[in-house]
Design a protein around this motif. Sequence first.
Motif: not given
Length: 336
Positions: A114-134
Amino acid sequence: MMVKPGEEDLWFLPGPPEEEPDFLPPLPRAEPDERAQVAKWQQAQAAEALHLAQTAARFGALDERLRRGPEGWRHRLALFEASGLSWLSGDRISPDRLGLWQAMRVSAAGDDTAALQRTAWAFRRLSGGPGPGADIAGFLGRHDAPGEDPLSDRIAGWNAIMKTASALHPIVRACFAFHLWRMAGIGPEGDVLEGAVIAARMSAGEGQGGALFAPVLMSGAGGLRGGGEPQERLHRWLQAVDQGVLRAMRHLDQLDQWESDARSRAKSLSGRTPPRLIEVFRSWPLVTAPLAEELSGASRAAVQRNIAWFEAKNLVQEVTGQGRFRVWRASLSGAA
């Protein structure tokens, strides 16, 4: 206390302190007191104007360097930043463990999945892709849970207050967003991960589809902890950005030095595979043989032969410690 006749009709008098609006969820709209809070952050921005300008210039220099560099550089830095956030949130995931999990879903015995999955989520969101937006809920990957206060209400309240802060500089607005996030009760109690990632992605402005490297905002723990008045919080935040930018620049300098050294030592090797592999290891934080084969265009035998030579010369290091499904990284002097 005795009430004088007629005082109950004086509706224009202010109510008692406990009835004043605060930051408790669901925060449906920006109340006068909330606008006053934004005004305090505007004052903090003015007080830290020189520091903010210097920090923004450094941030811009890093952003430009990354624009001219390979895509893998952002992956490298995002791995370190997501790992750093995992330590702040108590998960303590190293960059190597995170990289192996992200690339191959490989974890060591006893690892907290679960900790790896949480940190992997942070990595994916930090490394690119659409931002939070609305669509904050979609960015978080969370939705309303039965029996709880609607997540959508808490997010709507947070968005309403953030709209009143739209005139703040993106770096200042990111700092304000992080501290507001915890008060809005959107993330798990005591957890900094989601709010930090949201703030990081906001730091370069809403219209860029995510900063090339906003995560440097999160590098300094001092920027995420402690209370105080807005100016104190902003000052710590700017110091954290400065530290993060310097650390990121130092890492890129190490990569440049490694590439120069590797090319010098590989001159004795023939063929196109060695220089192509050097580019692969310079660009990507963790490299498998199939990835090196795909990116270099070389055969599997040529890739394995040259990686073995690089490893013998201490230019690359194997990180799994196993005989199969091996993974290598560039051996950077003094790297984190």
